[in-house]
Design a protein around this motif. Structure first.
Motif, short mmCIF file in Angstrom:
data_model
loop_
_atom_site.label_atom_id
_atom_site.label_comp_id
_atom_site.label_asym_id
_atom_site.label_seq_id
_atom_site.Cartn_x
_atom_site.Cartn_y
_atom_site.Cartn_z
N SER A 112 -9.12 -6.61 -12.03
CA SER A 112 -9.62 -6.97 -10.79
C SER A 112 -10.72 -7.97 -11.16
CB SER A 112 -10.00 -5.92 -9.91
OG SER A 112 -10.67 -6.10 -8.73
N ALA A 113 -11.67 -7.44 -12.15
CA ALA A 113 -12.64 -8.28 -12.41
C ALA A 113 -12.25 -9.80 -12.99
CB ALA A 113 -13.88 -7.54 -13.46
N ARG A 114 -11.31 -9.47 -13.83
CA ARG A 114 -10.85 -10.75 -14.70
C ARG A 114 -10.41 -11.83 -13.31
NH1 ARG A 114 -8.51 -12.52 -19.79
NH2 ARG A 114 -10.10 -11.19 -20.55
N LEU A 115 -9.65 -11.27 -12.33
CA LEU A 115 -9.07 -12.09 -11.61
C LEU A 115 -10.15 -12.73 -10.44
CD1 LEU A 115 -5.97 -10.20 -10.52
CD2 LEU A 115 -5.90 -12.10 -11.85
N ARG A 116 -11.02 -12.14 -10.19
CA ARG A 116 -12.39 -12.41 -9.55
C ARG A 116 -13.21 -13.24 -10.20
NH1 ARG A 116 -12.92 -6.98 -7.88
NH2 ARG A 116 -14.69 -6.87 -9.58
N GLY A 117 -12.98 -13.28 -11.55
CA GLY A 117 -14.06 -14.48 -12.25
C GLY A 117 -15.21 -13.87 -12.68
N GLU A 118 -15.26 -12.63 -12.80
CA GLU A 118 -16.44 -11.95 -13.13
C GLU A 118 -16.49 -11.54 -14.70
OE1 GLU A 118 -16.99 -8.70 -10.42
OE2 GLU A 118 -17.22 -10.14 -8.53
N ASP A 119 -15.43 -11.90 -15.45
CA ASP A 119 -15.33 -11.43 -16.81
C ASP A 119 -16.07 -11.96 -17.77
OD1 ASP A 119 -14.71 -10.19 -19.03
OD2 ASP A 119 -12.62 -10.95 -19.05
N ARG A 178 -14.48 -14.69 -20.45
CA ARG A 178 -13.66 -15.56 -20.42
C ARG A 178 -14.17 -17.01 -21.05
NH1 ARG A 178 -11.79 -16.28 -14.32
NH2 ARG A 178 -10.26 -17.84 -15.43
#
Length: 68
Positions: free
Chosen positions: A15-22, A25
């Protein structure tokens, strides 16, 4: 119960990766720029020296295969 904890952690990470908070990246635009610049350098070298490069490769292949 440990399986549910692992599943929950995996879903939270996804979920964090899909929101761009990772924070892990990569910098895709930087890699795109490096790729484009590399292609431009190859073309800048290939265009004026094309005949010399083709001759050198042909000579090298001929000497290796013994067809000369």
């Amino acid at each position: 119960m440990p399986g549910i904890a692992h599943l929950s952690a995996a879903l939270a990470a996804l979920s964090a990766r899909l929101r761009g908070e990772d924070p892990e990246r990569g910098d895709v635009p930087g890699w795109v720029m490096i790729t484009v610049m590399t292609a431009a350098l190859v073309l800048a070298i290939l265009i004026p020296f094309r005949e010399a490069i083709v001759a050198a490769v042909t000579n090298a292949l001929t000497s290796v295969t013994g067809a000369g």
